[in-house]
Structure formats: C-alpha cells, structure tokens
Scaffold this motif. Structure first.
Motif, PDB file in Angstrom:
ATOM      1  N   LYS A 196       0.841  -1.211   0.000  1.00 42.56           N
ATOM      2  CA  LYS A 196       0.000   0.000   0.000  1.00 42.56           C
ATOM      3  C   LYS A 196       0.871   1.255   0.000  1.00 42.56           C
ATOM      4  CE  LYS A 196      -3.124  -0.062   3.247  1.00 42.56           C
ATOM      5  NZ  LYS A 196      -3.736  -0.441   4.547  1.00 42.56           N
ATOM      6  N   ALA A 197       1.917   1.263   0.838  1.00 43.64           N
ATOM      7  CA  ALA A 197       2.785   2.436   0.926  1.00 43.64           C
ATOM      8  C   ALA A 197       3.582   2.642  -0.359  1.00 43.64           C
ATOM      9  CB  ALA A 197       3.730   2.293   2.123  1.00 43.64           C
ATOM     10  N   MET A 198       4.115   1.562  -0.911  1.00 39.07           N
ATOM     11  CA  MET A 198       4.893   1.680  -2.147  1.00 39.07           C
ATOM     12  C   MET A 198       4.022   2.202  -3.287  1.00 39.07           C
ATOM     13  SD  MET A 198       7.072  -1.890  -1.792  1.00 39.07           S
ATOM     14  CE  MET A 198       7.978  -1.754  -3.336  1.00 39.07           C
ATOM     15  N   ARG A 199       2.781   1.744  -3.342  1.00 40.69           N
ATOM     16  CA  ARG A 199       1.885   2.184  -4.418  1.00 40.69           C
ATOM     17  C   ARG A 199       1.364   3.597  -4.203  1.00 40.69           C
ATOM     18  NH1 ARG A 199      -0.554  -3.358  -5.712  1.00 40.69           N
ATOM     19  NH2 ARG A 199       0.550  -3.897  -7.638  1.00 40.69           N
ATOM     20  N   ARG A 200       1.413   4.105  -2.992  1.00 38.70           N
ATOM     21  CA  ARG A 200       1.097   5.531  -2.789  1.00 38.70           C
ATOM     22  C   ARG A 200       2.142   6.399  -3.484  1.00 38.70           C
ATOM     23  NH1 ARG A 200      -2.353   6.285   1.872  1.00 38.70           N
ATOM     24  NH2 ARG A 200      -3.863   4.577   1.698  1.00 38.70           N
ATOM     25  N   VAL A 201       3.402   5.919  -3.500  1.00 42.15           N
ATOM     26  CA  VAL A 201       4.471   6.657  -4.168  1.00 42.15           C
ATOM     27  C   VAL A 201       4.366   6.484  -5.684  1.00 42.15           C
ATOM     28  CG1 VAL A 201       6.972   6.948  -4.380  1.00 42.15           C
ATOM     29  CG2 VAL A 201       5.983   6.313  -2.164  1.00 42.15           C
TER      30      VAL A 201
END
Length: 501
Positions: A196-201
C-alpha cells in the motif's frame, strides 16, 4: 523408438511473457565482485563493469534481472550502496557470513542493467526492515524530484528516475535460515501494508509476494493461503523457488530419475495455481494472481565446498557449481515446463547469472560458458510469441520418484508476426534414438531455417575446456508442407526453427 507430435496453431497455452527468461544477481560470492563488477579487469569500463560479461549476458537475451537478493536482501540497508564510494560503509553480510564493501550498489546495478539491455526486478528488505524503508526506496528510484529521496538520487548523479516497475516484497520469509523470518500471518500483513505504501508513491508498480521457499517446507500450502488472505488485493504475483540436485552417483537409473524432475516442477506450479485460485474464489475476486518463479536451477555440486569455506571473506567462491551435460538436459526440460505453464507463470529467474550457480563463469582473463548456457540461450532467444499446447504420443518410463516420465519432452512456440514456429525437443532415453513424426494443423512449412542438436557428451562431462557446442541436426525432412520427421539422438537437446504460413 517413435514419437508423434501434433501442433495446432489455434491450440494455445498462452502468449509468452518473455520475462519468463529472466535471471538473478545477488550480492553473494563472486556474482557481483569479480563477476559483473571488477575494476581494473582488462575489459572493465570506467565504472568497473566488465564488458566481456555484458557481452555474454546479452547472448542470453535476459529481459529482467532480480536484485540484490535473495537471502542477502533480508539484512540489507539499501542506503549503504548509494553515494560516494569512499563514504560507503563496509558491513557484515549476515546472510552468507561474508564482508560486504558496498562498492557496488543501486546505481551501479542500474548502470549495468542499462548496458545489458535488461529491466530490474528490485527486492526490498522485509526481514529486518519495514514499510517506510521500502517506500523511500521507491521514491528514490521512481519519483521525478522535489523531495528528499528523489533529490538525493539527483545529487548522486541520476537526474531522471530509474523507473523500476517490478518489485519483490522480501525473500523466502518462511525460511528458518532467513534473517527476520516471519510467520505467514506476520509476513502477509507486512507485505500488504508495504504494498500500500509503495503504491502511494508509484501506483504503477507490479508487486511480487513471497510464496513458500520450497515445496518441501512443512508450511507449504498453508503459507500461500494465509499470505494471500492478507495481501491478495495489493499484489500481482506470488513467488515460487525450486532447486534440483543429483544424488545417485553413476547409477543409470538415478539419471533417469534426475531427468524426470521436470515432472516435479509441473506438479509444484499446478499446486500453487490451485491455491491462488482457491483464495480468489473465497474472496469472490475478479483478480487473478499469476506466478513469478523467481528462483530455479540445478544446485548441488558446490555443497561440500561451501561448507568448508572460511567465513568473513570478501567475495569468496560460494555456490560455484560446475555444471555437466546432464544438468543442461534437465535445465532444458525445466524451461519447457515453464513454457507449458506460461498461462500462469509470467516471470521466472534462473538463479543465478554469473559465477554463482550460473551459466556464465569468469576468470580474471575472460569468461566461459557452462553446459546450461546453451539450452537457456536457445529458448530465451527463440521462444517467442505464443506457447502451443503439445500433443505428444510417446513411451514413458518409471523412475524412483516418478511413475511416468515421457521419453520425449517437447513444446512449440509460434511467433505470428515473423511466421516462425520453433520446436524444442529433448530425448531423455539413454540408449535409443527417437524418431519424431511431427504433424502441423493450420500451418504450412515453407522452410527449415535452423535445426540444431546438443548431444554426444558423457552425462558427467563439463565445459571447463570449452568443447561443448551446438551442432547441426541433420536429416530433418518435410513432407507436403504439413509433416516433418527428425531423428533425435539419445540424451539430446534439439531445436528446430521453421518458417511457416
């Protein structure tokens, strides 16, 4: 012995994702240091990258390379491998108990990948690090600029983003050998939150979750189900790892068993597909999870040597299997098996690429090709387009582990754009020639463009003296444009490339 094979251009397994011919470079042994990177070596460029190795890798036509591990990644701090080299820390590598100088890191790898013409499959540390370290790495690699990490990338000499799209969420997190081993629930939860965090970037990322590190692990099956229960919606592929060894000395019956291990690989793949689809059904999802077989190869020759290797060296000789002819035959069969499952296997990584259980070996003076180099090179360069469902009638044999191993292992690929049909065919019989009778439906042969055989070597023969070569396969005949006959020698790997319409 006779074999009949029927090929129908409309009977397709799937379009081949050419990333199925990927490979792997880990910060392990001499894969990097004295492998792809050796400042001062006669072919090395100003950045220490060996041109002779680049040329050899290009011959393999590898479209994607996983990096930096492997077990290494689970204790790796990626920030150690960026910035001025004289400021990079020397660390203990706890995975392999060696000394890591960090003179080769992210920028060096991406420079090498661009020179080779391959894409990166970047792994993040989910063993000893967590969510924001991974998200920061994505920002460093892929964000255009104006933030701390993206501007640090620019400061370190890379103005444009690297644009890395494929990422592994850790490595073998079920393994007790792994630094930071997790339970299935712990890993699945962490993988989901990290995704989730990586895809926010970068929303465009393709993410690979860790499946079982081995079919033999007691948690196999339960691991896949539990992990996917946690992260199904936020990952795209599930990984598989499998290595094969030969343990029968010179017993010819054991060679039969060894050459049948592609049956095991096929079972493994189909079993994991079933688990993925069971979770899909349970979640009532429309999304399909595909597979990344991101570690596979033969690995057993170096086991004793590795046990005797002294710890805490820089770039020691580790996992340097010297492959023989029977290993090349098995690798050929494993490649055929991956193609037979290309509807779900969308990426695979021969582990590894240089020096460490590898097709390419280096000395200070040059490179040499192992026996497994040849079948891999042919399939990666010629296996294009779609894989066609093989319909083969041939005798089979029973071995120690397998009830029915066909003597002919074969598949065809069809490149519609270039009107090329390629047949990969392996005769596993130790004594008998195999008469292949091939029938085509909906296709007409206009020319036999190439026919080669890889055979005539003793099963235990290696290529350290450079004698192994591909030879012309003579006696290939076509009949009425829809029939082809060929004679395949005992223990032979064969490739026939046809122009069709």
């Amino acid at each position: 012995m006779k074999a009949k094979m029927t090929i129908d251009a409309a009977d397709r397994v799937a379009k081949i994702d050419e990333r199925i011919y990927g490979s792997f470079i880990e910060q392990l042994g001499r894969a990097v240091y004295d492998g792809i990177y050796q400042p001062g070596q006669k072919t090395a460029d100003a950045n220490g990258l060996r041109q002779d190795v680049i040329d050899a890798v290009r011959k393999l036509n590898v479209p994607i390379v996983r990096y930096p591990g492997g077990n290494f990644v689970s204790q790796y701090k990626w920030e150690d491998g960026i910035g001025p080299k004289d400021q990079r820390p020397t660390r203990l590598d706890l995975a392999w108990q060696t000394i890591e100088t960090n003179q080769f890191g992210l920028h060096e790898f991406m420079d090498w990948a661009e020179k080779v013409g391959t894409q990166a499959n970047m792994a993040v540390n989910l063993g000893t690090r967590e969510i924001m370290a991974a998200a920061n790495l994505v920002e460093y690699c892929n964000f255009p600029g104006g933030t701390y990490w993206s501007d640090l990338r620019k400061q370190n000499g890379r103005e444009k983003p690297f644009g890395i799209k494929t990422w592994c969420l850790g490595n073998e997190m079920d393994g007790p050998w792994e630094i930071g081993q997790k339970t299935a629930y712990e890993y699945g939860y962490l993988a989901n939150e990290t995704a989730k965090a990586m895809r926010r970037v970068d929303p465009s990322l393709e993410l690979v979750a860790c499946g079982s590190s081995s079919l033999d692990n007691p948690t196999f099956g339960d691991w896949e189900r539990t992990v996917l229960d946690q992260c199904y919606d936020n990952v795209d592929l599930l990984s598989l790892h499998r290595y094969y060894g030969y343990y029968g000395d010179d017993d010819p019956n054991e060679l039969d068993n060894y050459l049948g291990k592609n049956v095991d690989l096929d079972r493994f793949i189909k079993g994991v597909v079933a688990i993925c689809d069971a979770v899909k059904a349970k979640k009532r999802s429309q999304k399909q999870i595909n597979l990344s077989f991101d570690e596979w190869n033969v690995w057993y020759h170096s086991n004793q040597q590795d046990e005797e290797t002294e710890h805490w060296q820089k770039a020691p000789h580790l996992l340097e299997d010297i492959y023989n002819f029977e290993d090349a035959l098995l690798v050929g069969s494993l490649l055929i098996t991956l193609l037979k499952n290309s509807d779900r296997v969308k990426m695979a990584c021969l582990a590894q690429l240089v020096n460490v259980i590898a097709p390419i070996m280096t000395t200070d003076d040059g490179v040499w090709y192992q026996s497994i180099f040849y079948p891999f090179m042919q399939v990666s360069n010629l296996g294009k387009g779609v894989a066609l469902t093989p319909h083969v009638a041939v005798d089979s044999y029973k071995s120690r582990e397998f009830d029915a191993v066909p003597y002919l292992d074969s598949i065809a690929t069809y490149d519609e754009e270039y009107q090329q049909l390629v047949i990969f065919a392996e005769n596993k019989h130790q004594e008998d020639e195999l008469d292949l009778d091939l029938s085509l439906r909906d296709l007409t042969i206009t020319e036999v463009e190439e026919a080669t055989e890889f055979c005539g070597y003793a099963p235990k023969q290696t290529n350290e003296d450079g004698v192994m070569k591909l030879h012309p396969l003579t006696g290939v005949k076509t009949h009425d444009g829809h029939q082809l006959t060929a004679h395949l020698k005992p223990l032979s790997w064969n490739v026939i490339r046809l122009q069709v319409k």
